[in-house]
Enzyme design. Structure first.
Site, PDB file in Angstrom:
ATOM      1  N   ASN A 253      90.740  59.772 -14.308  1.00 53.89           N
ATOM      2  CA  ASN A 253      91.564  58.580 -14.617  1.00 53.89           C
ATOM      3  C   ASN A 253      91.019  57.543 -15.530  1.00 53.89           C
ATOM      4  OD1 ASN A 253      92.965  56.217 -14.305  1.00 53.89           O
ATOM      5  ND2 ASN A 253      93.282  56.285 -11.849  1.00 53.89           N
TER       6      ASN A 253
ATOM      7  N   TYR B  83      98.756  49.355  -6.874  1.00 57.86           N
ATOM      8  CA  TYR B  83      97.488  50.407  -6.971  1.00 57.86           C
ATOM      9  C   TYR B  83      97.257  50.794  -5.686  1.00 57.86           C
ATOM     10  CZ  TYR B  83      96.912  49.059 -11.980  1.00 57.86           C
ATOM     11  OH  TYR B  83      97.118  48.854 -13.049  1.00 57.86           O
TER      12      TYR B  83
ATOM     13  N   ARG C 263     106.071  51.267 -16.479  1.00 60.05           N
ATOM     14  CA  ARG C 263     105.369  49.944 -16.641  1.00 60.05           C
ATOM     15  C   ARG C 263     105.601  49.449 -18.238  1.00 60.05           C
ATOM     16  NH1 ARG C 263      99.757  50.314 -13.791  1.00 60.05           N
ATOM     17  NH2 ARG C 263      99.955  47.896 -14.125  1.00 60.05           N
TER      18      ARG C 263
ATOM     19  N   ARG D 145      92.696  43.542  -5.511  1.00 55.31           N
ATOM     20  CA  ARG D 145      93.829  42.959  -6.135  1.00 55.31           C
ATOM     21  C   ARG D 145      95.189  43.742  -6.315  1.00 55.31           C
ATOM     22  NH1 ARG D 145      90.076  40.724 -10.306  1.00 55.31           N
ATOM     23  NH2 ARG D 145      88.561  40.667  -8.706  1.00 55.31           N
TER      24      ARG D 145
ATOM     25  N   GLU E   8      94.845  64.530 -15.801  1.00 54.91           N
ATOM     26  CA  GLU E   8      95.197  63.258 -16.086  1.00 54.91           C
ATOM     27  C   GLU E   8      95.538  62.907 -14.669  1.00 54.91           C
ATOM     28  OE1 GLU E   8      97.936  62.172 -19.036  1.00 54.91           O
ATOM     29  OE2 GLU E   8      97.519  60.202 -18.698  1.00 54.91           O
TER      30      GLU E   8
ATOM     31  N   HIS F 293      96.836  59.206 -12.373  1.00 53.74           N
ATOM     32  CA  HIS F 293      97.023  57.768 -12.309  1.00 53.74           C
ATOM     33  C   HIS F 293      97.735  57.385 -11.126  1.00 53.74           C
ATOM     34  CE1 HIS F 293      96.299  57.194 -16.512  1.00 53.74           C
ATOM     35  NE2 HIS F 293      97.039  58.161 -16.729  1.00 53.74           N
TER      36      HIS F 293
ATOM     37  N   PRO G 212      87.616  52.026 -16.447  1.00 49.55           N
ATOM     38  CA  PRO G 212      87.436  50.607 -16.339  1.00 49.55           C
ATOM     39  C   PRO G 212      88.248  49.898 -15.253  1.00 49.55           C
ATOM     40  CG  PRO G 212      88.448  50.911 -18.480  1.00 49.55           C
ATOM     41  CD  PRO G 212      87.989  52.257 -17.871  1.00 49.55           C
ATOM     42  N   ASN G 213      87.648  49.005 -14.610  1.00 46.98           N
ATOM     43  CA  ASN G 213      88.209  48.325 -13.410  1.00 46.98           C
ATOM     44  C   ASN G 213      88.386  48.982 -12.386  1.00 46.98           C
ATOM     45  OD1 ASN G 213      88.183  45.895 -15.101  1.00 46.98           O
ATOM     46  ND2 ASN G 213      89.493  46.728 -16.346  1.00 46.98           N
TER      47      ASN G 213
ATOM     48  N   ALA H 274      92.643  52.109 -18.446  1.00 51.19           N
ATOM     49  CA  ALA H 274      93.289  51.253 -19.747  1.00 51.19           C
ATOM     50  C   ALA H 274      92.877  52.276 -20.824  1.00 51.19           C
ATOM     51  CB  ALA H 274      92.986  50.074 -19.918  1.00 51.19           C
TER      52      ALA H 274
HETATM   53  O1  CA2 Z   1      97.629  53.642 -12.388  1.00 51.77           O
HETATM   54  C1  CA2 Z   1      96.471  54.046 -12.905  1.00 51.77           C
HETATM   55  O2  CA2 Z   1      95.837  54.567 -12.053  1.00 51.77           O
HETATM   56  C2  CA2 Z   1      96.028  53.527 -14.133  1.00 51.77           C
HETATM   57  O3  CA2 Z   1      95.045  54.361 -14.806  1.00 51.77           O
HETATM   58  C3  CA2 Z   1      95.251  52.092 -13.736  1.00 51.77           C
HETATM   59  C4  CA2 Z   1      94.732  51.443 -14.856  1.00 51.77           C
HETATM   60  C5  CA2 Z   1      95.755  51.024 -15.950  1.00 51.77           C
HETATM   61  O4  CA2 Z   1      95.240  50.368 -17.116  1.00 51.77           O
HETATM   62  C6  CA2 Z   1      96.624  52.292 -16.330  1.00 51.77           C
HETATM   63  O5  CA2 Z   1      97.670  52.069 -17.229  1.00 51.77           O
HETATM   64  C7  CA2 Z   1      97.075  52.957 -15.170  1.00 51.77           C
HETATM   65  C8  CA2 Z   1      94.223  49.825 -14.324  1.00 51.77           C
HETATM   66  C9  CA2 Z   1      92.995  49.907 -13.476  1.00 51.77           C
HETATM   67  C10 CA2 Z   1      92.657  48.800 -13.118  1.00 51.77           C
HETATM   68  O6  CA2 Z   1      92.550  48.442 -11.689  1.00 51.77           O
HETATM   69  C11 CA2 Z   1      92.488  47.325 -10.819  1.00 51.77           C
HETATM   70  C12 CA2 Z   1      92.199  47.505  -9.622  1.00 51.77           C
HETATM   71  C13 CA2 Z   1      92.404  46.267  -8.832  1.00 51.77           C
HETATM   72  C14 CA2 Z   1      92.596  45.062  -9.421  1.00 51.77           C
HETATM   73  C15 CA2 Z   1      93.018  45.054 -10.676  1.00 51.77           C
HETATM   74  C16 CA2 Z   1      92.986  46.267 -11.494  1.00 51.77           C
END
Ligand code: CA2
Length: 144
Positions: A76, A24, A109, A19, A100, A102, A11-12, A79
């Site tokens: 990946n 990221y 974090r 953003r 896995e 990330h 997700p996301n 969340a």
């Molecule tokens: O660091 C990673 O790859 C994560 O899997 C990214 C997830 C986070 O919940 C994990 O703890 C670590 C979040 C992905 C959200 O991606 C976004 C991208 C742009 C703007 C906002 C969120």
């Protein structure tokens, strides 16, 4: 037949590059896919690269990886990494090597990111390397 590695994104991650670049990076998911296609060609692999915002779809895709004889999975789960016993059970069930991945390092974090259900069944993890982490993970998968 050329081996296929499933690359599953949760997700996301479709919002990457729009953003929070300080966390990221500035690459979009399409950029990461293109970079990984090049890396796959170099390694003599094919990739099946996907993203979904839905937990059950990730479970279905893990099952599909097994059913179609994929070599390995890069996951990946975003969340869902930190919440999903369904993903943990699916990873155990498919008996395929799951790595896995990330972009950030969740261990540095918020405390709620320190638990990884995915990590309880994954054979390896690559985190904190940004987009390049996907290439590092693919090279690991090639060695299986
Ligand atoms: O660091 C990673 O790859 C994560 O899997 C990214 C997830 C986070 O919940 C994990 O703890 C670590 C979040 C992905 C959200 O991606 C976004 C991208 C742009 C703007 C906002 C969120």
């Amino acid at each position: 037949m050329i081996d296929t590695v499933f690359v599953l994104n949760g997700p996301n991650l479709n919002l990457l590059g729009t953003r929070e670049p300080e966390i990221y990076g500035s690459a979009t998911l399409a950029d990461i896919e293109a970079m990984l296609q090049d890396k796959a060609r170099e390694l003599g692999l094919a990739i099946d690269f996907r993203q979904t915002n839905h937990e059950g779809v990730l479970v279905d895709w893990l099952h599909e990886a097994r059913a179609t004889g994929a070599k390995a999975v890069l996951l990946n789960a975003a969340a869902y990494t930190h919440t999903s016993i369904a993903l943990l059970d699916a990873i155990k069930a498919i008996e395929l090597p799951v790595i896995e991945v990330h972009l950030s390092d969740p261990a540095t974090r918020e405390p709620f990111r320190h638990i990884s259900y995915v990590g309880m069944a994954a054979v390896a993890e690559v985190k904190g390397l940004g987009a390049n982490g996907y290439a590092v993970a693919l090279a690991k998968a090639a060695a299986f």
